[in-house]
Design a protein around this motif. Structure first.
Motif, mmCIF file in Angstrom:
data_model
loop_
_atom_site.group_PDB
_atom_site.id
_atom_site.type_symbol
_atom_site.label_atom_id
_atom_site.label_comp_id
_atom_site.label_asym_id
_atom_site.label_seq_id
_atom_site.Cartn_x
_atom_site.Cartn_y
_atom_site.Cartn_z
ATOM 1 N N SER A 139 0.834 -1.199 0.000
ATOM 2 C CA SER A 139 0.000 0.000 0.000
ATOM 3 C C SER A 139 0.871 1.251 0.000
ATOM 4 O O SER A 139 0.616 2.204 -0.750
ATOM 5 C CB SER A 139 -0.913 -0.013 1.221
ATOM 6 N N PHE A 140 1.888 1.244 0.844
ATOM 7 C CA PHE A 140 2.820 2.377 0.906
ATOM 8 C C PHE A 140 3.491 2.596 -0.450
ATOM 9 O O PHE A 140 3.553 3.725 -0.955
ATOM 10 C CB PHE A 140 3.876 2.101 1.980
ATOM 11 N N TRP A 141 3.978 1.535 -1.063
ATOM 12 C CA TRP A 141 4.671 1.639 -2.347
ATOM 13 C C TRP A 141 3.728 2.150 -3.439
ATOM 14 O O TRP A 141 4.111 2.968 -4.284
ATOM 15 C CB TRP A 141 5.243 0.279 -2.727
ATOM 16 N N SER A 142 2.486 1.667 -3.402
ATOM 17 C CA SER A 142 1.494 2.137 -4.366
ATOM 18 C C SER A 142 1.258 3.635 -4.215
ATOM 19 O O SER A 142 1.133 4.366 -5.204
ATOM 20 C CB SER A 142 0.185 1.369 -4.186
ATOM 21 N N CYS A 143 1.217 4.097 -2.969
ATOM 22 C CA CYS A 143 0.984 5.525 -2.713
ATOM 23 C C CYS A 143 2.118 6.395 -3.254
ATOM 24 O O CYS A 143 1.885 7.391 -3.934
ATOM 25 C CB CYS A 143 0.816 5.777 -1.218
ATOM 26 N N ILE A 144 3.348 6.027 -2.935
ATOM 27 C CA ILE A 144 4.467 6.915 -3.280
ATOM 28 C C ILE A 144 4.864 6.829 -4.752
ATOM 29 O O ILE A 144 5.545 7.711 -5.270
ATOM 30 C CB ILE A 144 5.696 6.652 -2.400
ATOM 31 N N THR A 145 4.447 5.761 -5.437
ATOM 32 C CA THR A 145 4.787 5.634 -6.853
ATOM 33 C C THR A 145 3.614 5.938 -7.769
ATOM 34 O O THR A 145 3.740 5.827 -8.984
ATOM 35 C CB THR A 145 5.297 4.207 -7.160
ATOM 36 N N SER A 146 2.480 6.330 -7.189
ATOM 37 C CA SER A 146 1.293 6.584 -8.002
ATOM 38 C C SER A 146 1.472 7.819 -8.869
ATOM 39 O O SER A 146 2.299 8.693 -8.596
ATOM 40 C CB SER A 146 0.066 6.770 -7.115
#
Length: 205
Positions: A139-146
């Protein structure tokens, strides 16, 4: 510092983890993925703004199709193939850019993680798991790479949905910095562990 030893200012996102839950299958059975989908749609119906649902790849094809047909973005994000997602999460925790509540399974899983520098993989020990930490990390990775995060960090105005939003106006609607909010916490504030640095020690992950 730059070549003249002057501080270099950088911009990095702050991520808020609103909800974590560990779901165990009944004895002798498997997790019903259909019920997981129903639960996510229920959360959306209660007002939780769910924009995207991600999977690690296991039995995800059908669920992805269901979410996409219902207007929810869905994709596969693996935090196992490369160490980048976990190492980014580690940096964000150490820099106080992640706000999350005291959820014991998550803390225990963080504490069990180890980084294999030869395989370049963050993994759990033989007697532990990392299901919750994988979900949070994904979830964190999805947020920062969105797409939205990249627009927000690089452009004074950015597109969210179909509207053009002024960055300053959007900033005013964001929650307070988690480091200034007494009701939230970051890893460095967690006193119940003997030594929080053990979680993030370079010898582990």
């Amino acid at each position: 510092l730059d070549d003249d030893q002057r501080p270099i200012r950088t911009t990095a996102p702050i991520v808020y983890i609103d909800f974590m839950v560990r779901i165990r299958p009944p004895d002798g059975s498997e997790i019903d993925l259909g019920k997981i989908r129903e639960f996510i749609f229920y959360l959306s119906e209660t007002g939780l703004p769910i924009q995207k649902v991600t999977y690690d790849g296991f039995q995800s094809a059908e669920s992805k199709q269901v979410f996409i047909k219902n207007g929810v973005e869905s994709e596969v994000i693996s935090v196992d193939r490369k160490p980048d997602p976990y190492l980014a999460l580690k940096s964000a925790i150490m820099e106080g850019r992640v706000s999350f509540y005291r959820y014991k399974p998550f803390i225990e899983e963080l504490n069990s993680l180890q980084y294999d520098r030869i395989k370049r993989k963050v993994d759990h020990t033989a007697t532990s798991s990392k299901d919750v930490s994988d979900a949070v990390c994904g979830s964190f990775w999805s947020c920062i790479t969105s797409e939205y995060a990249q627009m927000y960090l690089s452009d004074p105005t950015f597109v969210m949905g179909a509207r053009k939003i002024d960055k300053e106006s959007y900033d005013n609607k964001l929650p307070a910095d988690p480091r200034s909010n007494p009701r939230s916490w970051v890893a460095s504030d967690y006193k119940d562990l003997d030594d929080i640095t053990a979680i993030l020690d370079n010898n582990k992950w």
